[in-house]
Motif scaffolding. Structure first.
Motif, mmCIF file in Angstrom:
data_model
loop_
_atom_site.group_PDB
_atom_site.id
_atom_site.type_symbol
_atom_site.label_atom_id
_atom_site.label_comp_id
_atom_site.label_asym_id
_atom_site.label_seq_id
_atom_site.Cartn_x
_atom_site.Cartn_y
_atom_site.Cartn_z
ATOM 1 N N GLN A 23 0.831 -1.208 0.000
ATOM 2 C CA GLN A 23 0.000 0.000 0.000
ATOM 3 C C GLN A 23 0.869 1.262 0.000
ATOM 4 O O GLN A 23 0.535 2.253 -0.641
ATOM 5 C CB GLN A 23 -0.932 -0.007 1.206
ATOM 6 C CG GLN A 23 -2.244 0.655 0.953
ATOM 7 C CD GLN A 23 -3.204 0.496 2.127
ATOM 8 O OE1 GLN A 23 -2.909 -0.163 3.122
ATOM 9 N NE2 GLN A 23 -4.353 1.105 2.009
ATOM 10 N N GLN A 24 1.995 1.233 0.705
ATOM 11 C CA GLN A 24 2.935 2.357 0.729
ATOM 12 C C GLN A 24 3.441 2.624 -0.692
ATOM 13 O O GLN A 24 3.503 3.768 -1.139
ATOM 14 C CB GLN A 24 4.094 2.027 1.684
ATOM 15 C CG GLN A 24 5.016 3.164 1.991
ATOM 16 C CD GLN A 24 4.548 4.050 3.138
ATOM 17 O OE1 GLN A 24 3.557 3.764 3.800
ATOM 18 N NE2 GLN A 24 5.239 5.133 3.354
ATOM 19 N N LEU A 25 3.782 1.561 -1.405
ATOM 20 C CA LEU A 25 4.246 1.702 -2.782
ATOM 21 C C LEU A 25 3.135 2.214 -3.694
ATOM 22 O O LEU A 25 3.381 3.029 -4.583
ATOM 23 C CB LEU A 25 4.786 0.366 -3.302
ATOM 24 C CG LEU A 25 6.102 -0.097 -2.688
ATOM 25 C CD1 LEU A 25 6.419 -1.518 -3.134
ATOM 26 C CD2 LEU A 25 7.226 0.852 -3.054
ATOM 27 N N ASP A 26 1.920 1.745 -3.474
ATOM 28 C CA ASP A 26 0.781 2.192 -4.267
ATOM 29 C C ASP A 26 0.575 3.699 -4.126
ATOM 30 O O ASP A 26 0.387 4.397 -5.116
ATOM 31 C CB ASP A 26 -0.484 1.441 -3.854
ATOM 32 C CG ASP A 26 -1.700 1.860 -4.662
ATOM 33 O OD1 ASP A 26 -1.627 1.821 -5.907
ATOM 34 O OD2 ASP A 26 -2.718 2.238 -4.036
ATOM 35 N N VAL A 27 0.638 4.188 -2.898
ATOM 36 C CA VAL A 27 0.471 5.625 -2.667
ATOM 37 C C VAL A 27 1.622 6.388 -3.299
ATOM 38 O O VAL A 27 1.412 7.437 -3.931
ATOM 39 C CB VAL A 27 0.358 5.943 -1.156
ATOM 40 C CG1 VAL A 27 0.357 7.443 -0.912
ATOM 41 C CG2 VAL A 27 -0.894 5.308 -0.574
ATOM 42 N N ALA A 28 2.838 5.873 -3.173
ATOM 43 C CA ALA A 28 4.000 6.535 -3.771
ATOM 44 C C ALA A 28 3.844 6.670 -5.280
ATOM 45 O O ALA A 28 4.150 7.721 -5.856
ATOM 46 C CB ALA A 28 5.273 5.776 -3.425
ATOM 47 N N VAL A 29 3.347 5.630 -5.920
ATOM 48 C CA VAL A 29 3.131 5.674 -7.373
ATOM 49 C C VAL A 29 2.020 6.668 -7.708
ATOM 50 O O VAL A 29 2.153 7.454 -8.649
ATOM 51 C CB VAL A 29 2.812 4.261 -7.922
ATOM 52 C CG1 VAL A 29 2.322 4.324 -9.357
ATOM 53 C CG2 VAL A 29 4.037 3.366 -7.802
ATOM 54 N N ARG A 30 0.935 6.642 -6.936
ATOM 55 C CA ARG A 30 -0.157 7.604 -7.176
ATOM 56 C C ARG A 30 0.344 9.032 -7.048
ATOM 57 O O ARG A 30 -0.065 9.917 -7.803
ATOM 58 C CB ARG A 30 -1.301 7.368 -6.186
ATOM 59 C CG ARG A 30 -2.146 6.156 -6.520
ATOM 60 C CD ARG A 30 -3.258 5.945 -5.511
ATOM 61 N NE ARG A 30 -4.116 7.111 -5.364
ATOM 62 C CZ ARG A 30 -4.906 7.315 -4.317
ATOM 63 N NH1 ARG A 30 -4.958 6.447 -3.336
ATOM 64 N NH2 ARG A 30 -5.662 8.394 -4.256
ATOM 65 N N LEU A 31 1.235 9.265 -6.101
ATOM 66 C CA LEU A 31 1.774 10.607 -5.903
ATOM 67 C C LEU A 31 2.615 11.077 -7.089
ATOM 68 O O LEU A 31 2.712 12.277 -7.348
ATOM 69 C CB LEU A 31 2.600 10.669 -4.617
ATOM 70 C CG LEU A 31 1.789 10.681 -3.334
ATOM 71 C CD1 LEU A 31 2.680 10.381 -2.131
ATOM 72 C CD2 LEU A 31 1.083 12.019 -3.159
ATOM 73 N N LEU A 32 3.220 10.141 -7.803
ATOM 74 C CA LEU A 32 4.005 10.515 -8.982
ATOM 75 C C LEU A 32 3.136 11.117 -10.085
ATOM 76 O O LEU A 32 3.597 11.985 -10.821
ATOM 77 C CB LEU A 32 4.747 9.292 -9.540
ATOM 78 C CG LEU A 32 5.882 8.740 -8.681
ATOM 79 C CD1 LEU A 32 6.397 7.437 -9.283
ATOM 80 C CD2 LEU A 32 7.005 9.761 -8.568
ATOM 81 N N TRP A 33 1.899 10.683 -10.169
ATOM 82 C CA TRP A 33 1.043 11.066 -11.285
ATOM 83 C C TRP A 33 -0.092 12.001 -10.912
ATOM 84 O O TRP A 33 -0.644 12.674 -11.778
ATOM 85 C CB TRP A 33 0.450 9.811 -11.937
ATOM 86 C CG TRP A 33 1.510 8.883 -12.403
ATOM 87 C CD1 TRP A 33 1.874 7.710 -11.821
ATOM 88 C CD2 TRP A 33 2.373 9.045 -13.528
ATOM 89 N NE1 TRP A 33 2.911 7.139 -12.505
ATOM 90 C CE2 TRP A 33 3.233 7.937 -13.569
ATOM 91 C CE3 TRP A 33 2.493 10.021 -14.510
ATOM 92 C CZ2 TRP A 33 4.203 7.777 -14.541
ATOM 93 C CZ3 TRP A 33 3.470 9.861 -15.483
ATOM 94 C CH2 TRP A 33 4.308 8.753 -15.496
#
Length: 72
Positions: A23-33
């Motif tokens: 989930q931490q990685l998912d949020v990090a990816v969402r933050l990129l875009w």
């Protein structure tokens, strides 16, 4: 919980690092875009910083009051 509160909780957990790794990685990816999510995260960070500063000021004032009572 309402969707907005869910998002606030998600960002809080992200900032604290308490999300599961996936989930931490998912949020990090969402933050990129997602610029809107980036702005929400920045505002949440700023709000936490303001709360910490206020808490420190409050504590300092309380300690000064105690010092004044004890030592005049």
């Amino acid at each position: 919980m309402r969707p907005l509160l869910n998002e606030v909780q998600l960002l809080e957990d992200y900032l604290k690092g308490t999300l599961p790794e996936e989930q931490q990685l998912d949020v990090a990816v969402r933050l990129l875009w997602d610029q809107e999510l980036q702005q929400k995260l920045a505002r949440q960070r700023l709000a936490y910083k303001a709360l910490r500063l206020f808490g420190r000021r409050q504590l300092r004032a309380e300690l000064e009051a105690i010092h004044t009572r004890l030592f005049g």
